[in-house]
Design a protein around this motif. Sequence first.
Motif, PDB file in Angstrom:
ATOM      1  N   ALA A 117       0.850  -1.191   0.000  1.00 30.91           N
ATOM      2  CA  ALA A 117       0.000   0.000   0.000  1.00 30.91           C
ATOM      3  C   ALA A 117       0.883   1.238   0.000  1.00 30.91           C
ATOM      4  N   ASN A 118       0.793   2.040  -1.016  1.00 28.90           N
ATOM      5  CA  ASN A 118       1.622   3.225  -1.169  1.00 28.90           C
ATOM      6  C   ASN A 118       0.827   4.459  -0.775  1.00 28.90           C
ATOM      7  N   GLN A 119       1.460   5.305   0.022  1.00 26.55           N
ATOM      8  CA  GLN A 119       0.749   6.495   0.467  1.00 26.55           C
ATOM      9  C   GLN A 119       0.481   7.428  -0.697  1.00 26.55           C
ATOM     10  N   GLY A 120      -0.773   7.773  -0.896  1.00 26.62           N
ATOM     11  CA  GLY A 120      -1.155   8.768  -1.880  1.00 26.62           C
ATOM     12  C   GLY A 120      -1.045   8.332  -3.322  1.00 26.62           C
ATOM     13  N   SER A 121      -0.801   7.063  -3.556  1.00 26.15           N
ATOM     14  CA  SER A 121      -0.747   6.579  -4.938  1.00 26.15           C
ATOM     15  C   SER A 121      -1.257   5.145  -4.988  1.00 26.15           C
ATOM     16  N   GLU A 122      -1.339   4.634  -6.196  1.00 25.58           N
ATOM     17  CA  GLU A 122      -1.906   3.302  -6.388  1.00 25.58           C
ATOM     18  C   GLU A 122      -1.020   2.238  -5.748  1.00 25.58           C
ATOM     19  N   ALA A 123      -1.655   1.224  -5.209  1.00 26.80           N
ATOM     20  CA  ALA A 123      -0.917   0.127  -4.592  1.00 26.80           C
ATOM     21  C   ALA A 123      -0.158  -0.672  -5.638  1.00 26.80           C
ATOM     22  N   THR A 124       0.868  -1.360  -5.186  1.00 26.94           N
ATOM     23  CA  THR A 124       1.673  -2.236  -6.056  1.00 26.94           C
ATOM     24  C   THR A 124       1.262  -3.665  -5.785  1.00 26.94           C
ATOM     25  N   TYR A 125       0.689  -4.328  -6.768  1.00 26.06           N
ATOM     26  CA  TYR A 125       0.119  -5.652  -6.589  1.00 26.06           C
ATOM     27  C   TYR A 125       1.102  -6.743  -6.997  1.00 26.06           C
ATOM     28  N   GLU A 126       1.031  -7.850  -6.274  1.00 22.53           N
ATOM     29  CA  GLU A 126       1.823  -9.025  -6.593  1.00 22.53           C
ATOM     30  C   GLU A 126       1.129  -9.812  -7.697  1.00 22.53           C
ATOM     31  N   SER A 127       1.887 -10.673  -8.305  1.00 24.99           N
ATOM     32  CA  SER A 127       1.352 -11.502  -9.374  1.00 24.99           C
ATOM     33  C   SER A 127       0.160 -12.305  -8.862  1.00 24.99           C
ATOM     34  N   GLY A 128      -0.913 -12.280  -9.627  1.00 26.31           N
ATOM     35  CA  GLY A 128      -2.097 -13.022  -9.254  1.00 26.31           C
ATOM     36  C   GLY A 128      -3.148 -12.198  -8.538  1.00 26.31           C
TER      37      GLY A 128
END
Lengths: 114, 114
Positions: free
Chosen positions: A49-60
Amino acid sequence: SAVISQKPSRDICQRGTSLTIQCQVDSQVTMMFWYRQQPGQSLTLIATANQGSEATYESGFVIDKFPISRPNLTFSTLTVSNMSPEDSSIYLCSGGQGQYTEAFFGQGTRLTVV
Amino acid sequence: AQSVTQLDSHVSVSEGTPVLLRCNYSSSYSPSLFWYVQHPNKGLQLLLKYTSAATLVKGINGFEAEFKKSETSFHLTKPSAHMSDAAEYFCVVSDPVGAGKSTFGDGTTLTVKP
């Protein structure tokens, strides 16, 4: 060490609905993460979860299914969307404060989809 | 990339005998390694951590682990098992740049027989 609180602690939901899980940390943390623990399994990272921006998702894992917000350094939400019984799991929030430090984990949200 | 392999899915010991839970890791970085314990229907508890200081790490409840770079191992030991040690144990490698982004092993279930 940081203390992480999650709400709700457990819920039973109908398939096709959505549930938002809240994660509150008692101090500012550099990073926040969401994990899933399926029954009898280990923990799998869903996203950072990134503050103020889109989250970074893992594969799947995709944003449409698991939208995440992090409006500030101490709070994040995970939504489990359009739920099916396969989404029945424990969802855990964690936070990290810097290099070479351990992550702190909330107690988890036990989700059952019926 | 990083990964963790816990070599035993189940370990059974008698109360008062030694405990050995085996963990091998792979990491592109100088790793941070952790052992967590999860009792039934409870949250994760940190047992001990290695973050590039002493290779023999002492943790809570009499547990310790030794970091062996040449063997890429981080085995968890305890001289004398107690009934209360029965739980699920996770070996975890953390990305030092990611400040707590953790990769979990599959877990080892420890059973302690009276």
